[in-house]
Design a protein around this motif. Structure first.
Motif, PDB file in Angstrom:
ATOM      1  N   PRO A   1      -0.039  -7.495  -6.748  1.00 16.26           N
ATOM      2  CA  PRO A   1      -0.722  -8.592  -7.457  1.00 16.26           C
ATOM      3  C   PRO A   1       0.198  -9.371  -8.397  1.00 16.26           C
ATOM      4  O   PRO A   1      -0.196 -10.423  -8.912  1.00 16.26           O
ATOM      5  N   TYR A   2       1.412  -8.879  -8.601  1.00 13.81           N
ATOM      6  CA  TYR A   2       2.333  -9.549  -9.523  1.00 13.81           C
ATOM      7  C   TYR A   2       3.171 -10.630  -8.843  1.00 13.81           C
ATOM      8  O   TYR A   2       3.953 -11.315  -9.507  1.00 13.81           O
ATOM      9  N   PHE A   3       3.023 -10.769  -7.540  1.00 10.37           N
ATOM     10  CA  PHE A   3       3.875 -11.693  -6.791  1.00 10.37           C
ATOM     11  C   PHE A   3       3.035 -12.510  -5.818  1.00 10.37           C
ATOM     12  O   PHE A   3       1.878 -12.174  -5.536  1.00 10.37           O
ATOM     13  N   PRO A   4       3.621 -13.612  -5.306  1.00 10.52           N
ATOM     14  CA  PRO A   4       2.906 -14.403  -4.293  1.00 10.52           C
ATOM     15  C   PRO A   4       2.547 -13.558  -3.069  1.00 10.52           C
ATOM     16  O   PRO A   4       3.162 -12.525  -2.806  1.00 10.52           O
ATOM     17  N   ARG A   5       1.572 -14.028  -2.300  1.00  9.91           N
ATOM     18  CA  ARG A   5       1.054 -13.258  -1.180  1.00  9.91           C
ATOM     19  C   ARG A   5       1.806 -13.511   0.117  1.00  9.91           C
ATOM     20  O   ARG A   5       1.601 -12.799   1.101  1.00  9.91           O
ATOM     21  N   SER A   6       2.669 -14.493   0.158  1.00 13.31           N
ATOM     22  CA  SER A   6       3.418 -14.806   1.384  1.00 13.31           C
ATOM     23  C   SER A   6       4.893 -14.465   1.208  1.00 13.31           C
ATOM     24  O   SER A   6       5.408 -14.394   0.083  1.00 13.31           O
ATOM     25  N   VAL A   7       5.574 -14.277   2.340  1.00 11.36           N
ATOM     26  CA  VAL A   7       7.008 -13.960   2.296  1.00 11.36           C
ATOM     27  C   VAL A   7       7.790 -15.114   1.674  1.00 11.36           C
ATOM     28  O   VAL A   7       8.637 -14.910   0.788  1.00 11.36           O
ATOM     29  N   CYS A   8       7.542 -16.334   2.134  1.00  6.77           N
ATOM     30  CA  CYS A   8       8.279 -17.479   1.585  1.00  6.77           C
ATOM     31  C   CYS A   8       7.963 -17.685   0.103  1.00  6.77           C
ATOM     32  O   CYS A   8       8.840 -18.072  -0.686  1.00  6.77           O
ATOM     33  N   GLY A   9       6.704 -17.405  -0.274  1.00  9.04           N
ATOM     34  CA  GLY A   9       6.348 -17.513  -1.684  1.00  9.04           C
ATOM     35  C   GLY A   9       7.121 -16.526  -2.532  1.00  9.04           C
ATOM     36  O   GLY A   9       7.590 -16.860  -3.638  1.00  9.04           O
ATOM     37  N   VAL A  10       7.307 -15.312  -2.045  1.00  8.94           N
ATOM     38  CA  VAL A  10       8.070 -14.299  -2.774  1.00  8.94           C
ATOM     39  C   VAL A  10       9.540 -14.692  -2.857  1.00  8.94           C
ATOM     40  O   VAL A  10      10.158 -14.638  -3.936  1.00  8.94           O
ATOM     41  N   VAL A  11      10.129 -15.088  -1.730  1.00  9.79           N
ATOM     42  CA  VAL A  11      11.566 -15.393  -1.701  1.00  9.79           C
ATOM     43  C   VAL A  11      11.899 -16.592  -2.576  1.00  9.79           C
ATOM     44  O   VAL A  11      12.936 -16.608  -3.254  1.00  9.79           O
ATOM     45  N   ASN A  12      11.036 -17.589  -2.599  1.00  9.58           N
ATOM     46  CA  ASN A  12      11.324 -18.823  -3.352  1.00  9.58           C
ATOM     47  C   ASN A  12      10.727 -18.839  -4.747  1.00  9.58           C
ATOM     48  O   ASN A  12      10.792 -19.863  -5.439  1.00  9.58           O
ATOM     49  N   GLN A  13      10.172 -17.721  -5.190  1.00 15.82           N
ATOM     50  CA  GLN A  13       9.514 -17.684  -6.496  1.00 15.82           C
ATOM     51  C   GLN A  13      10.503 -17.905  -7.634  1.00 15.82           C
ATOM     52  O   GLN A  13      11.580 -17.294  -7.685  1.00 15.82           O
ATOM     53  N   ALA A  14      10.124 -18.775  -8.557  1.00 23.18           N
ATOM     54  CA  ALA A  14      10.924 -19.013  -9.757  1.00 23.18           C
ATOM     55  C   ALA A  14      10.285 -18.270 -10.918  1.00 23.18           C
ATOM     56  O   ALA A  14       9.151 -17.801 -10.835  1.00 23.18           O
ATOM     57  N   GLY A  15      11.006 -18.157 -12.010  1.00 25.72           N
ATOM     58  CA  GLY A  15      10.454 -17.494 -13.182  1.00 25.72           C
ATOM     59  C   GLY A  15      11.550 -16.918 -14.034  1.00 25.72           C
ATOM     60  O   GLY A  15      12.626 -16.579 -13.549  1.00 25.72           O
ATOM     61  N   GLY A  16      11.286 -16.813 -15.320  1.00 26.46           N
ATOM     62  CA  GLY A  16      12.268 -16.232 -16.233  1.00 26.46           C
ATOM     63  C   GLY A  16      13.521 -17.061 -16.369  1.00 26.46           C
ATOM     64  O   GLY A  16      14.613 -16.533 -16.570  1.00 26.46           O
ATOM     65  N   GLY A  17      13.400 -18.380 -16.201  1.00 25.07           N
ATOM     66  CA  GLY A  17      14.563 -19.247 -16.355  1.00 25.07           C
ATOM     67  C   GLY A  17      15.446 -19.285 -15.132  1.00 25.07           C
ATOM     68  O   GLY A  17      16.541 -19.854 -15.178  1.00 25.07           O
ATOM     69  N   GLY A  18      14.993 -18.716 -14.037  1.00 28.41           N
ATOM     70  CA  GLY A  18      15.804 -18.744 -12.820  1.00 28.41           C
ATOM     71  C   GLY A  18      14.933 -18.460 -11.617  1.00 28.41           C
ATOM     72  O   GLY A  18      13.766 -18.847 -11.569  1.00 28.41           O
ATOM     73  N   CYS A  19      15.488 -17.788 -10.645  1.00 20.44           N
ATOM     74  CA  CYS A  19      14.760 -17.442  -9.428  1.00 20.44           C
ATOM     75  C   CYS A  19      14.761 -15.937  -9.251  1.00 20.44           C
ATOM     76  O   CYS A  19      15.655 -15.236  -9.742  1.00 20.44           O
ATOM     77  N   GLN A  20      13.759 -15.462  -8.561  1.00 19.44           N
ATOM     78  CA  GLN A  20      13.676 -14.027  -8.308  1.00 19.44           C
ATOM     79  C   GLN A  20      14.844 -13.554  -7.442  1.00 19.44           C
ATOM     80  O   GLN A  20      15.348 -12.453  -7.632  1.00 19.44           O
ATOM     81  N   PHE A  21      15.269 -14.383  -6.506  1.00 21.71           N
ATOM     82  CA  PHE A  21      16.434 -14.088  -5.673  1.00 21.71           C
ATOM     83  C   PHE A  21      17.492 -15.141  -5.973  1.00 21.71           C
ATOM     84  O   PHE A  21      17.275 -16.346  -5.790  1.00 21.71           O
ATOM     85  N   SER A  22      18.634 -14.675  -6.428  1.00 23.26           N
ATOM     86  CA  SER A  22      19.634 -15.578  -7.001  1.00 23.26           C
ATOM     87  C   SER A  22      20.127 -16.646  -6.027  1.00 23.26           C
ATOM     88  O   SER A  22      20.459 -17.759  -6.443  1.00 23.26           O
ATOM     89  N   PHE A  23      20.179 -16.353  -4.734  1.00 16.50           N
ATOM     90  CA  PHE A  23      20.737 -17.324  -3.789  1.00 16.50           C
ATOM     91  C   PHE A  23      19.877 -18.589  -3.705  1.00 16.50           C
ATOM     92  O   PHE A  23      20.353 -19.650  -3.299  1.00 16.50           O
TER      93      PHE A  23
END
Length: 231
Positions: free
Chosen positions: A135-157
């Motif tokens: 429940p702490y993250f988006p429900r789709s794969v692309c939503g998780v990979v491209n999620q922003a937050g905390g002044g940056g992105c969840q995945f640095s690339f």
């Protein structure tokens, strides 16, 4: 007469006498107390004795032998085949049609873990999919990979300012195969439900609060603490 027959006859007599006493008592309480029960029993014993005398030794042994009980053993259930997470496993994976979700997951595997072993790359794919179940993250794969937050992105690339160029075609082939396998339902058994990971080069603040589940290659994997209701 054999000792086996003698013994059996004796047992027949004894077993017969036990119910006889009970039968005599029962008859004495019936409406016909004059029934000649003892005489009838004596006649029955004589007939039984004569019949036993006619049975040959081999047949007699068969009659009194206890039945043979055959044990049936259940077939042992085969253990599930363990995944090897090696080059042979990757080659055996079926090709899958390209979709946006597969592409997003393959990019996460490629840019975050292409220098790792196949097992290490698979573990990163697990984290992405574990997040889609949280429940702490988006429900789709692309939503998780491209999620922003905390002044940056969840995945640095995703937001490191560099172009996401696929320069190693063999590594991309492996990343795509792994992504297709996990989207297709490969069991997530490597990271014990981890939703975070980092390398030894960094020490994020959540690493002090979340339990580490496993280390695979250069990545440490973590999950949120399991919260239980208090009384």
């Amino acid at each position: 007469m054999s000792s086996l027959k003698c013994w059996t006859r004796s047992m027949v007599m004894l077993l017969a006498l036990a119910p006889a006493a009970h039968a005599e008592m029962t008859v004495s309480q019936s409406n016909d107390p004059a029934a000649p029960l003892s005489i009838n029993l004596a006649g029955l014993f004589a007939q039984e004795n004569a019949a036993l005398g006619q049975v040959d030794e081999g047949r007699f042994s068969e009659i009194i032998a206890p039945p043979v009980v055959t044990k049936t053993t259940k077939a042992k259930k085969a253990d599930p085949v363990a995944l090897t997470y090696d080059a042979a496993w990757v080659e055996a994976l079926p090709a899958a049609p390209e979709t946006a979700e597969l592409d997003c997951l393959a990019r996460a595997v490629y840019f975050e873990a292409r220098g790792e072993s196949i097992k290490g790359q698979a573990a990163v794919a697990e984290v992405v999919l574990n997040r889609t179940d949280s429940p702490y993250f988006p429900r789709s794969v692309c939503g998780v990979v491209n999620q922003a937050g905390g002044g940056g992105c969840q995945f640095s690339f995703v937001c490191d300012g560099r172009a996401d160029v696929i320069g190693d075609r063999q590594a991309w082939y492996v990343a795509e195969k792994i992504a297709a396998a996990y989207i297709g339902g490969t069991p997530r058994d490597l990271t014990d439900g981890a939703t975070y990971f980092h390398t030894p080069a960094v020490k994020p603040s959540w690493a002090n609060r979340f339990p580490m589940t496993v280390r695979i290659g250069a990545h440490f994997f973590y999950r949120r603490p399991i919260v239980t209701a208090s009384n």
